[in-house]
Design an enzyme around this catalytic site. Sequence first.
Site, short mmCIF file in Angstrom:
data_model
loop_
_atom_site.label_atom_id
_atom_site.label_comp_id
_atom_site.label_asym_id
_atom_site.label_seq_id
_atom_site.Cartn_x
_atom_site.Cartn_y
_atom_site.Cartn_z
N LYS A 159 -4.76 -3.04 -0.54
CA LYS A 159 -6.01 -3.52 -1.16
C LYS A 159 -6.02 -3.24 -2.66
CE LYS A 159 -8.65 -0.96 1.49
NZ LYS A 159 -7.59 -0.26 2.24
N ARG B 115 -17.37 -0.87 4.65
CA ARG B 115 -16.42 -0.26 5.56
C ARG B 115 -17.05 0.04 6.91
NH1 ARG B 115 -12.62 2.14 1.94
NH2 ARG B 115 -11.05 3.34 3.03
N ARG C 190 3.28 6.83 -1.64
CA ARG C 190 2.44 6.34 -2.76
C ARG C 190 2.31 7.40 -3.86
NH1 ARG C 190 -3.33 4.02 -1.53
NH2 ARG C 190 -3.55 5.98 -0.39
N ARG D 12 -7.32 8.60 9.20
CA ARG D 12 -7.87 7.43 8.50
C ARG D 12 -7.63 6.14 9.30
NH1 ARG D 12 -4.75 8.17 3.23
NH2 ARG D 12 -5.68 6.20 2.52
N ARG E 14 -2.05 11.46 -3.60
CA ARG E 14 -3.42 11.68 -3.16
C ARG E 14 -3.51 12.73 -2.06
NH1 ARG E 14 -6.15 5.78 -2.41
NH2 ARG E 14 -6.91 6.81 -0.53
P1 AP5 Z 1 -2.43 0.47 -1.91
O1 AP5 Z 1 -2.55 -0.82 -2.62
O2 AP5 Z 1 -2.75 1.72 -2.63
O3 AP5 Z 1 -3.19 0.39 -0.50
P2 AP5 Z 1 -4.75 0.43 -0.18
O4 AP5 Z 1 -5.01 -0.62 0.87
O5 AP5 Z 1 -5.56 0.38 -1.41
O6 AP5 Z 1 -4.81 1.83 0.54
P3 AP5 Z 1 -5.84 3.03 0.35
O7 AP5 Z 1 -5.16 4.24 0.94
O8 AP5 Z 1 -6.33 3.11 -1.05
O9 AP5 Z 1 -6.96 2.57 1.28
P4 AP5 Z 1 -8.05 3.43 1.85
O10 AP5 Z 1 -8.93 2.37 2.36
O11 AP5 Z 1 -7.62 4.44 2.84
O12 AP5 Z 1 -8.54 4.32 0.60
P5 AP5 Z 1 -9.77 4.24 -0.39
O13 AP5 Z 1 -9.37 4.76 -1.69
O14 AP5 Z 1 -10.44 2.92 -0.31
O15 AP5 Z 1 -0.90 0.54 -1.36
C1 AP5 Z 1 -0.43 1.70 -0.68
C2 AP5 Z 1 1.03 1.97 -1.07
O16 AP5 Z 1 1.85 0.91 -0.61
C3 AP5 Z 1 1.28 2.07 -2.59
O17 AP5 Z 1 2.22 3.09 -2.86
C4 AP5 Z 1 1.85 0.69 -2.96
O18 AP5 Z 1 2.75 0.77 -4.07
C5 AP5 Z 1 2.58 0.31 -1.69
N1 AP5 Z 1 2.56 -1.12 -1.45
C6 AP5 Z 1 1.53 -1.99 -1.64
N2 AP5 Z 1 1.89 -3.23 -1.30
C7 AP5 Z 1 3.18 -3.15 -0.85
C8 AP5 Z 1 4.13 -4.10 -0.34
N3 AP5 Z 1 3.79 -5.40 -0.23
N4 AP5 Z 1 5.35 -3.65 0.04
C9 AP5 Z 1 5.67 -2.34 -0.08
N5 AP5 Z 1 4.83 -1.40 -0.56
C10 AP5 Z 1 3.60 -1.79 -0.93
O19 AP5 Z 1 -10.76 5.29 0.29
C11 AP5 Z 1 -10.41 6.67 0.33
C12 AP5 Z 1 -11.52 7.45 1.04
O20 AP5 Z 1 -12.75 7.31 0.30
C13 AP5 Z 1 -11.87 6.99 2.46
O21 AP5 Z 1 -11.01 7.58 3.41
C14 AP5 Z 1 -13.32 7.49 2.56
O22 AP5 Z 1 -13.37 8.86 2.81
C15 AP5 Z 1 -13.87 7.23 1.16
N6 AP5 Z 1 -14.48 5.89 1.05
C16 AP5 Z 1 -14.07 4.88 0.23
N7 AP5 Z 1 -14.85 3.80 0.39
C17 AP5 Z 1 -15.78 4.15 1.33
C18 AP5 Z 1 -16.85 3.45 1.94
N8 AP5 Z 1 -17.12 2.16 1.64
N9 AP5 Z 1 -17.60 4.11 2.86
C19 AP5 Z 1 -17.35 5.38 3.18
N10 AP5 Z 1 -16.33 6.10 2.66
C20 AP5 Z 1 -15.55 5.48 1.73
MG MG Z 2 -6.84 1.72 -2.43
#
Ligand code: AP5
Ligand code: MG
Length: 228
Positions: free
Chosen positions: A13, A88, A127, A171, A160
């Site tokens: 994402k 979410r 990552r 997660r 992270r």
């Molecule tokens: P990346 O692009 O970073 O993936 P992502 O989908 O953004 O993954 P996240 O871990 O950020 O998602 P998340 O939903 O768990 O975390 P968030 O920060 O939103 O890619 C991942 C890796 O893969 C990278 O190293 C990249 O280089 C690699 N990659 C990408 N594409 C690739 C490809 N095609 N091929 C190979 N490698 C690739 O949320 C974190 C926490 O915040 C949650 O757990 C929760 O506690 C809280 N939170 C956030 N939003 C909310 C909400 N709306 N409600 C409640 N709690 C929330």
């Molecule tokens: Mg992310």
Amino acid sequence: MRMVLVGAPGAGKGTQAKYVAEHFTIPAISTGDIFRANIADQTDLGKKAKRFMDAGDLVPDEVTIGIVRDRLAQPDTDPGFLLDGFPRTVPQAEELGNILDVMGTPLDVVLELKVDDDEVVRRLSGRRTCRNCGHVWHVEFDPPSNEGRCDECGGELFQRDDDMPDTIRRRLEVYAEQTAPLVGYYREAGLLRSIISEGAVDEITTRAIEALEHAVESQGDSQPADVS
Ligand code: AP5
Ligand code: MG
């Protein structure tokens, strides 16, 4: 263009949000990034969010919704926005709908990024994120030329806290229980598009942009189709 990216942790994402938002000239808004910035600044919000994030759980809806409401009131969202990681839960989706109804600016499209769990674990465990500009790297799939340093800005890279094996598993469970129901919710609403988020990053970006443009062009059609 008002859009939401939905997908499991590690679906790409954040990686795709950057390129897609640049293409449509709209801001990419990540609730995860907002929480991490607050943790780094040691704000009250950051302290509240940290214990949920470290456990791999969701931050409570009442906290998260208020943040998004404030963010969407900023003028840079006038041409549109891309939400990454929000909503979410179904209550968050309902509340987003209410906020946008009041503003008279409904969502155009929700794009689901699909990826399997084994790939998620490989991606998250490798990552690395730049502390300075936020660019996301991967030690194996997208390594920077100098280990530990960002090619974009020279900043320091960090891993992270929630990218540890047990927390990744938690997660994924939370995603399946609380977030995956959004796919059905938005399909019912006729807003959902889905793409496979595996393969080269730039190929996925092309796929995402095509799906989004197609969705907007066919707005008003009664049978929006998945393009996966
Ligand atoms: P990346 O692009 O970073 O993936 P992502 O989908 O953004 O993954 P996240 O871990 O950020 O998602 P998340 O939903 O768990 O975390 P968030 O920060 O939103 O890619 C991942 C890796 O893969 C990278 O190293 C990249 O280089 C690699 N990659 C990408 N594409 C690739 C490809 N095609 N091929 C190979 N490698 C690739 O949320 C974190 C926490 O915040 C949650 O757990 C929760 O506690 C809280 N939170 C956030 N939003 C909310 C909400 N709306 N409600 C409640 N709690 C929330
Ligand atoms: Mg992310």
